[in-house]
Design a protein around this motif. Structure first.
Motif, PDB file in Angstrom:
ATOM      1  N   GLU A  32       0.832  -1.200   0.000  1.00  0.00           N
ATOM      2  CA  GLU A  32       0.000   0.000   0.000  1.00  0.00           C
ATOM      3  C   GLU A  32       0.873   1.259   0.000  1.00  0.00           C
ATOM      4  O   GLU A  32       1.988   1.264   0.529  1.00  0.00           O
ATOM      5  CB  GLU A  32      -0.889  -0.004   1.248  1.00  0.00           C
ATOM      6  N   SER A  33       0.364   2.327  -0.594  1.00  0.00           N
ATOM      7  CA  SER A  33       1.034   3.623  -0.507  1.00  0.00           C
ATOM      8  C   SER A  33       0.174   4.561   0.332  1.00  0.00           C
ATOM      9  O   SER A  33      -1.029   4.670   0.117  1.00  0.00           O
ATOM     10  CB  SER A  33       1.278   4.222  -1.897  1.00  0.00           C
ATOM     11  N   VAL A  34       0.801   5.197   1.304  1.00  0.00           N
ATOM     12  CA  VAL A  34       0.088   6.041   2.262  1.00  0.00           C
ATOM     13  C   VAL A  34       0.764   7.397   2.336  1.00  0.00           C
ATOM     14  O   VAL A  34       1.986   7.487   2.483  1.00  0.00           O
ATOM     15  CB  VAL A  34       0.071   5.395   3.663  1.00  0.00           C
ATOM     16  N   ALA A  35      -0.024   8.465   2.239  1.00  0.00           N
ATOM     17  CA  ALA A  35       0.487   9.822   2.409  1.00  0.00           C
ATOM     18  C   ALA A  35       0.129  10.323   3.798  1.00  0.00           C
ATOM     19  O   ALA A  35      -1.010  10.161   4.251  1.00  0.00           O
ATOM     20  CB  ALA A  35      -0.111  10.751   1.356  1.00  0.00           C
ATOM     21  N   LEU A  36       1.099  10.915   4.488  1.00  0.00           N
ATOM     22  CA  LEU A  36       0.864  11.548   5.785  1.00  0.00           C
ATOM     23  C   LEU A  36       0.804  13.059   5.581  1.00  0.00           C
ATOM     24  O   LEU A  36       1.760  13.671   5.115  1.00  0.00           O
ATOM     25  CB  LEU A  36       1.990  11.215   6.763  1.00  0.00           C
ATOM     26  N   LEU A  37      -0.329  13.642   5.921  1.00  0.00           N
ATOM     27  CA  LEU A  37      -0.516  15.078   5.804  1.00  0.00           C
ATOM     28  C   LEU A  37      -0.725  15.675   7.185  1.00  0.00           C
ATOM     29  O   LEU A  37      -1.203  15.007   8.102  1.00  0.00           O
ATOM     30  CB  LEU A  37      -1.728  15.398   4.925  1.00  0.00           C
ATOM     31  N   GLY A  38      -0.400  16.957   7.315  1.00  0.00           N
ATOM     32  CA  GLY A  38      -0.615  17.644   8.582  1.00  0.00           C
ATOM     33  C   GLY A  38       0.273  18.862   8.689  1.00  0.00           C
ATOM     34  O   GLY A  38       1.314  18.951   8.026  1.00  0.00           O
ATOM     35  N   ALA A 191       7.118  -2.493  -3.082  1.00  0.00           N
ATOM     36  CA  ALA A 191       7.291  -2.087  -1.688  1.00  0.00           C
ATOM     37  C   ALA A 191       6.080  -1.312  -1.184  1.00  0.00           C
ATOM     38  O   ALA A 191       5.331  -0.705  -1.943  1.00  0.00           O
ATOM     39  CB  ALA A 191       8.544  -1.232  -1.550  1.00  0.00           C
ATOM     40  N   THR A 192       5.903  -1.343   0.125  1.00  0.00           N
ATOM     41  CA  THR A 192       4.951  -0.473   0.794  1.00  0.00           C
ATOM     42  C   THR A 192       5.593   0.903   0.911  1.00  0.00           C
ATOM     43  O   THR A 192       6.775   1.017   1.244  1.00  0.00           O
ATOM     44  CB  THR A 192       4.625  -1.013   2.192  1.00  0.00           C
ATOM     45  N   LEU A 193       4.834   1.962   0.632  1.00  0.00           N
ATOM     46  CA  LEU A 193       5.381   3.315   0.640  1.00  0.00           C
ATOM     47  C   LEU A 193       4.595   4.189   1.599  1.00  0.00           C
ATOM     48  O   LEU A 193       3.366   4.268   1.534  1.00  0.00           O
ATOM     49  CB  LEU A 193       5.327   3.920  -0.765  1.00  0.00           C
ATOM     50  N   MET A 194       5.316   4.856   2.502  1.00  0.00           N
ATOM     51  CA  MET A 194       4.709   5.879   3.349  1.00  0.00           C
ATOM     52  C   MET A 194       5.481   7.167   3.126  1.00  0.00           C
ATOM     53  O   MET A 194       6.695   7.209   3.276  1.00  0.00           O
ATOM     54  CB  MET A 194       4.749   5.479   4.822  1.00  0.00           C
ATOM     55  N   ILE A 195       4.767   8.227   2.750  1.00  0.00           N
ATOM     56  CA  ILE A 195       5.417   9.472   2.379  1.00  0.00           C
ATOM     57  C   ILE A 195       4.789  10.648   3.114  1.00  0.00           C
ATOM     58  O   ILE A 195       3.566  10.752   3.209  1.00  0.00           O
ATOM     59  CB  ILE A 195       5.349   9.679   0.846  1.00  0.00           C
ATOM     60  N   ILE A 196       5.633  11.508   3.666  1.00  0.00           N
ATOM     61  CA  ILE A 196       5.185  12.766   4.237  1.00  0.00           C
ATOM     62  C   ILE A 196       5.327  13.831   3.162  1.00  0.00           C
ATOM     63  O   ILE A 196       6.388  13.979   2.556  1.00  0.00           O
ATOM     64  CB  ILE A 196       6.030  13.163   5.459  1.00  0.00           C
ATOM     65  N   THR A 197       4.256  14.565   2.915  1.00  0.00           N
ATOM     66  CA  THR A 197       4.308  15.602   1.891  1.00  0.00           C
ATOM     67  C   THR A 197       3.283  16.687   2.202  1.00  0.00           C
ATOM     68  O   THR A 197       2.188  16.395   2.683  1.00  0.00           O
ATOM     69  CB  THR A 197       4.020  15.024   0.491  1.00  0.00           C
ATOM     70  N   PRO A 198       3.630  17.949   1.929  1.00  0.00           N
ATOM     71  CA  PRO A 198       2.642  19.022   2.060  1.00  0.00           C
ATOM     72  C   PRO A 198       1.848  19.217   0.772  1.00  0.00           C
ATOM     73  O   PRO A 198       0.943  20.055   0.712  1.00  0.00           O
ATOM     74  CB  PRO A 198       3.521  20.246   2.348  1.00  0.00           C
ATOM     75  N   ARG A 205      -1.820  10.762  -5.258  1.00  0.00           N
ATOM     76  CA  ARG A 205      -1.251   9.630  -6.000  1.00  0.00           C
ATOM     77  C   ARG A 205      -1.193   8.374  -5.133  1.00  0.00           C
ATOM     78  O   ARG A 205      -1.016   7.272  -5.656  1.00  0.00           O
ATOM     79  CB  ARG A 205       0.147   9.968  -6.496  1.00  0.00           C
ATOM     80  N   CYS A 206      -1.303   8.542  -3.829  1.00  0.00           N
ATOM     81  CA  CYS A 206      -1.216   7.406  -2.910  1.00  0.00           C
ATOM     82  C   CYS A 206      -2.570   6.716  -2.770  1.00  0.00           C
ATOM     83  O   CYS A 206      -3.622   7.285  -3.065  1.00  0.00           O
ATOM     84  CB  CYS A 206      -0.728   7.873  -1.543  1.00  0.00           C
ATOM     85  N   ASP A 207      -2.543   5.479  -2.287  1.00  0.00           N
ATOM     86  CA  ASP A 207      -3.773   4.717  -2.097  1.00  0.00           C
ATOM     87  C   ASP A 207      -4.629   5.290  -0.973  1.00  0.00           C
ATOM     88  O   ASP A 207      -5.853   5.166  -0.985  1.00  0.00           O
ATOM     89  CB  ASP A 207      -3.439   3.253  -1.755  1.00  0.00           C
ATOM     90  N   ARG A 208      -3.962   5.897   0.020  1.00  0.00           N
ATOM     91  CA  ARG A 208      -4.680   6.374   1.195  1.00  0.00           C
ATOM     92  C   ARG A 208      -3.989   7.605   1.751  1.00  0.00           C
ATOM     93  O   ARG A 208      -2.771   7.727   1.675  1.00  0.00           O
ATOM     94  CB  ARG A 208      -4.726   5.263   2.259  1.00  0.00           C
ATOM     95  N   ILE A 209      -4.778   8.521   2.300  1.00  0.00           N
ATOM     96  CA  ILE A 209      -4.252   9.726   2.940  1.00  0.00           C
ATOM     97  C   ILE A 209      -4.601   9.684   4.419  1.00  0.00           C
ATOM     98  O   ILE A 209      -5.756   9.455   4.788  1.00  0.00           O
ATOM     99  CB  ILE A 209      -4.823  10.999   2.300  1.00  0.00           C
ATOM    100  N   VAL A 210      -3.595   9.884   5.259  1.00  0.00           N
ATOM    101  CA  VAL A 210      -3.786   9.943   6.705  1.00  0.00           C
ATOM    102  C   VAL A 210      -3.450  11.354   7.150  1.00  0.00           C
ATOM    103  O   VAL A 210      -2.335  11.831   6.926  1.00  0.00           O
ATOM    104  CB  VAL A 210      -2.885   8.920   7.435  1.00  0.00           C
ATOM    105  N   GLU A 211      -4.417  12.029   7.765  1.00  0.00           N
ATOM    106  CA  GLU A 211      -4.213  13.398   8.223  1.00  0.00           C
ATOM    107  C   GLU A 211      -3.958  13.405   9.723  1.00  0.00           C
ATOM    108  O   GLU A 211      -4.696  12.783  10.491  1.00  0.00           O
ATOM    109  CB  GLU A 211      -5.431  14.258   7.896  1.00  0.00           C
ATOM    110  N   MET A 212      -2.903  14.122  10.125  1.00  0.00           N
ATOM    111  CA  MET A 212      -2.545  14.201  11.543  1.00  0.00           C
ATOM    112  C   MET A 212      -2.754  15.616  12.067  1.00  0.00           C
ATOM    113  O   MET A 212      -2.469  16.604  11.380  1.00  0.00           O
ATOM    114  CB  MET A 212      -1.104  13.776  11.764  1.00  0.00           C
ATOM    115  N   VAL A 213      -3.254  15.699  13.289  1.00  0.00           N
ATOM    116  CA  VAL A 213      -3.462  16.980  13.981  1.00  0.00           C
ATOM    117  C   VAL A 213      -3.060  16.791  15.433  1.00  0.00           C
ATOM    118  O   VAL A 213      -3.589  15.892  16.116  1.00  0.00           O
ATOM    119  CB  VAL A 213      -4.926  17.450  13.902  1.00  0.00           C
ATOM    120  N   ASP A 214      -2.098  17.583  15.891  1.00  0.00           N
ATOM    121  CA  ASP A 214      -1.727  17.597  17.300  1.00  0.00           C
ATOM    122  C   ASP A 214      -1.424  16.212  17.863  1.00  0.00           C
ATOM    123  O   ASP A 214      -1.895  15.838  18.926  1.00  0.00           O
ATOM    124  CB  ASP A 214      -2.823  18.277  18.119  1.00  0.00           C
TER     125      ASP A 214
END
Length: 219
Positions: A32-38, A191-198, A205-214
């Motif tokens: 899976e590809s996952v984007a970390l936003l926040g 490979a599994t991809l986890m990317i931090i991007t603004p 482009r990723c399969d899933r977006i995870v949004e983080m707050v505090d």
């Protein structure tokens, strides 16, 4: 699931401790590809560091590629990462006394690959640097250094690739080319991809977006 995080907490500081991660639950499937936003300070980089075994969680359970990271000491974590986890950081962290070829090949040698230099040359060719094998980092542009870092991260065919704002120091055009290469190499290796991007467009482009707050996952 190749990544399992359950109630992961991270507290830093001595007399005045600061809670960085506040009970993270996250499962990521193989491939899976996952984007970390926040926003800045939301805990994205800290979470990635914990999942990559670069930072130890204060509490909770972190299991990566079937290994309980909480049960390992620093040497054990280094061994667990070797050949299994690739990391691409905003700062390239290339060894200045090694050529591009050596920067990519040495981690492969440490992971036990007998054909490390031949494979390193192939990885560098895949990111368009076959003509720069014997150049040192100081002789490479920022975009070229980042492509070496990507080749190094993917050269061992890791099961998981973590990328923390890998194009933050690059111009828009170079950054776009680097990300195309990262996704292409990730697709080629499965490979599994986890990317931090603004960049919201990149996150899409990723399969899933995870949004983080505090320090928490908000969505």
């Amino acid at each position: 699931m190749v990544i399992r995080a359950a109630d992961v907490r991270l507290t830093l500081g001595g007399a005045t401790p600061v809670d960085i991660l506040k009970g993270i639950d996250l499962h990521v499937a193989e491939g899976e590809s996952v984007a970390l936003l926040g926003a800045s300070g939301s805990g994205k980089s800290s979470l990635m560091a914990v999942l990559a075994g670069l930072e130890r969680a204060t509490s909770g359970r972190v299991e990566v590629a079937g290994t309980d990271f909480g049960a390992l000491d620093e040497d054990g974590l280094a061994i667990a990462r070797r050949g299994r986890i690739g990391i691409v950081l905003q700062a390239f962290h290339l060894l200045p006394t090694m050529t591009a070829l050596e920067n990519v090949a040495v981690p492969m040698e440490l992971a036990g690959h007998a054909d490390a230099f031949a494979r390193a040359a192939e990885e560098l060719a895949a990111v368009g640097l076959s003509h720069r094998l014997h150049h040192y980092p100081a002789q490479l542009s920022g975009g070229e250094q980042q492509r070496v870092a990507i080749a190094r991260a993917l050269g061992t065919r890791p099961r998981i690739v973590f990328a923390d704002e890998p194009t933050g120091n690059l111009d828009t055009a170079t950054g776009a080319r680097v990300m195309d290469m990262l996704f292409a190499r990730r697709d080629a290796t499965g490979a599994t991809l986890m990317i931090i991007t603004p960049d919201a467009a990149l996150a899409q482009r990723c399969d899933r977006i995870v949004e983080m707050v505090d320090g928490r996952i908000a969505a």
